[in-house]
Write a protein that holds these residues in place. Structure first.
Motif, PDB file in Angstrom:
ATOM      1  N   UNK A 153      -3.005   0.536  -9.036  1.00 56.45           N
ATOM      2  CA  UNK A 153      -3.388   1.291  -7.843  1.00 56.45           C
ATOM      3  C   UNK A 153      -4.834   0.923  -7.529  1.00 56.45           C
ATOM      4  N   UNK A 154      -5.077   0.529  -6.304  1.00 64.34           N
ATOM      5  CA  UNK A 154      -6.429   0.148  -5.860  1.00 64.34           C
ATOM      6  C   UNK A 154      -6.830   1.090  -4.726  1.00 64.34           C
ATOM      7  N   UNK A 155      -7.366   2.274  -5.044  1.00 63.26           N
ATOM      8  CA  UNK A 155      -7.619   3.300  -4.008  1.00 63.26           C
ATOM      9  C   UNK A 155      -8.466   2.822  -2.838  1.00 63.26           C
ATOM     10  N   UNK A 156      -9.492   2.023  -3.123  1.00 64.32           N
ATOM     11  CA  UNK A 156     -10.390   1.605  -2.049  1.00 64.32           C
ATOM     12  C   UNK A 156     -10.149   0.204  -1.540  1.00 64.32           C
ATOM     13  N   UNK A 157      -9.037  -0.432  -1.970  1.00 64.22           N
ATOM     14  CA  UNK A 157      -8.735  -1.823  -1.580  1.00 64.22           C
ATOM     15  C   UNK A 157      -9.896  -2.756  -1.942  1.00 64.22           C
ATOM     16  N   UNK A 172      -3.732   3.792  -0.111  1.00 66.14           N
ATOM     17  CA  UNK A 172      -4.177   3.191  -1.362  1.00 66.14           C
ATOM     18  C   UNK A 172      -3.519   1.830  -1.513  1.00 66.14           C
ATOM     19  N   UNK A 173      -4.268   0.864  -1.995  1.00 68.78           N
ATOM     20  CA  UNK A 173      -3.698  -0.452  -2.229  1.00 68.78           C
ATOM     21  C   UNK A 173      -2.853  -0.473  -3.492  1.00 68.78           C
ATOM     22  N   UNK A 174      -1.792  -1.285  -3.481  1.00 69.14           N
ATOM     23  CA  UNK A 174      -0.921  -1.460  -4.642  1.00 69.14           C
ATOM     24  C   UNK A 174      -0.778  -2.949  -4.923  1.00 69.14           C
ATOM     25  N   UNK A 175      -0.740  -3.282  -6.191  1.00 67.05           N
ATOM     26  CA  UNK A 175      -0.598  -4.696  -6.546  1.00 67.05           C
ATOM     27  C   UNK A 175       0.209  -4.811  -7.830  1.00 67.05           C
ATOM     28  N   UNK A 233       0.852  -1.187   0.000  1.00 67.78           N
ATOM     29  CA  UNK A 233       0.000   0.000   0.000  1.00 67.78           C
ATOM     30  C   UNK A 233       0.890   1.241   0.000  1.00 67.78           C
ATOM     31  N   UNK A 234       0.308   2.341  -0.452  1.00 71.60           N
ATOM     32  CA  UNK A 234       0.982   3.632  -0.412  1.00 71.60           C
ATOM     33  C   UNK A 234       0.235   4.521   0.569  1.00 71.60           C
ATOM     34  N   UNK A 235       0.978   5.397   1.246  1.00 75.99           N
ATOM     35  CA  UNK A 235       0.386   6.342   2.187  1.00 75.99           C
ATOM     36  C   UNK A 235       0.673   7.748   1.687  1.00 75.99           C
ATOM     37  N   UNK A 236      -0.348   8.398   1.160  1.00 74.78           N
ATOM     38  CA  UNK A 236      -0.221   9.774   0.677  1.00 74.78           C
ATOM     39  C   UNK A 236      -0.808  10.664   1.764  1.00 74.78           C
ATOM     40  N   UNK A 237       0.083  11.248   2.575  1.00 72.98           N
ATOM     41  CA  UNK A 237      -0.404  11.916   3.780  1.00 72.98           C
ATOM     42  C   UNK A 237      -1.008  10.863   4.689  1.00 72.98           C
ATOM     43  N   UNK A 238      -2.266  11.069   5.070  1.00 72.69           N
ATOM     44  CA  UNK A 238      -2.979  10.089   5.894  1.00 72.69           C
ATOM     45  C   UNK A 238      -3.930   9.239   5.052  1.00 72.69           C
ATOM     46  N   UNK A 239      -3.777   9.287   3.751  1.00 67.09           N
ATOM     47  CA  UNK A 239      -4.663   8.553   2.846  1.00 67.09           C
ATOM     48  C   UNK A 239      -3.942   7.322   2.308  1.00 67.09           C
TER      49      UNK A 239
END
Length: 296
Positions: free
Chosen positions: A153-157, A118-121, A110-116
């Protein structure tokens, strides 16, 4: 040009309102990114996974066979880890973060953009040989590192609203790290803005619901006030009826039409008028229960 501050990134970092402008800004700031051939200096987000792999490797060296053998010593998995590492380092350059862990023999990131978040695969593109390992169907461990891969990129997992890049001829994922990192930052900002809108909409729905409940409660209180008012009217009529009756009895005795003992009459009159005062809504204070308009 419109800029605003985000609360979850350093205040010195300005975020353009236009996401295309943000992408161009981040792509320029990230610059050229190279992917080392080895994980000599891994990003901190990979340390736990790599340490776990090393423990498995050490156990395998000590024993002829172990159930918990290394899971990512194959060419494709090693390439995945190197791509994630380069991507996390690029994100760190812009004040963001990322991490990866192992679950059921798969790499989850996953990536952490600030406190947001996103899933990564990173998955294999197209058909490929598979094997069954410990009840799971996995890519064959001897697949070459050149096996085509795609990063998503999977923003909502939840595998919805995904954005992806893949190996394309000579343009491998390794050559697209800066583009992918910029895309992740934009996706994180987009999700952050969406979360703000959702929070505002949720707050508005809650406000409307609370106002509805308040109005319903006020309606109940007003109905109760009206009923209490009616009760006051009935009590006042009863009190006035008692007083009128006592007065009529007194006049009848004064006129000599009834022969009643004066002492007994006096006692009765005091008692009856006291009862009238007791139920009188003004004298008893019962009127105060509906004198003021209901409020919460």
């Amino acid at each position: 040009m419109s800029y605003r501050h985000r609360e979850d990134v350093p205040k010195r970092q300005l975020v353009p309102e236009d996401l295309n402008e943000l992408h161009a800004q981040e792509l320029k700031a990230i610059g050229k990114v190279s992917v080392p051939q080895a994980l000599g200096r891994p990003h901190k987000g990979l340390l736990q996974l790599l340490k776990q792999e090393q423990r498995r490797r050490d156990k395998s060296a000590e024993r002829e066979w172990t159930f918990d053998e290394p899971k990512f010593d194959n060419p494709v998995s090693k390439r995945r880890l190197k791509i994630f590492n380069a991507l996390f380092l690029a994100l760190s350059k812009r004040g963001h973060d990322g991490d990866a862990y192992e679950h059921d023999g798969e790499i989850h990131a996953r990536a952490a953009i600030g406190d947001t978040y996103l899933g990564l695969d990173i998955g294999i593109v197209g058909s490929h040989r598979t094997v069954r390992q410990h009840g799971y169907v996995r890519p064959a461990p001897d697949l070459p590192a050149s096996t085509p891969l795609a990063l998503r990129i999977d923003p909502g997992f939840d595998r919805k609203n995904t954005v992806s890049w893949q190996d394309d001829g000579d343009a491998k994922l390794e050559s697209k790290i800066a583009e992918i990192a910029a895309g992740i930052i934009v996706a994180g900002e987009k999700k952050f803005r969406l979360s703000l809108r959702e929070a505002e909409e949720r707050a508005e729905r809650e406000r409307i619901e609370k106002e509805k409940q308040r109005q319903e409660r006020l309606a109940q209180l007003n109905q109760k006030r009206l009923q209490t008012l009616r009760n006051s009217g009935e009590l006042l009529r009863q009190a006035e009826d008692i007083r009128a009756f006592v007065e009529r009895v007194r006049r009848a005795i004064d006129e000599g039409s009834t022969d009643i003992d004066a002492t007994a009459l006096e006692a009765w009159q005091r008692w009856a008028l006291a009862e009238a005062d007791r139920i009188d809504p003004v004298r008893s204070g019962q009127i105060l229960t509906h004198l003021n308009e209901p409020s919460l």
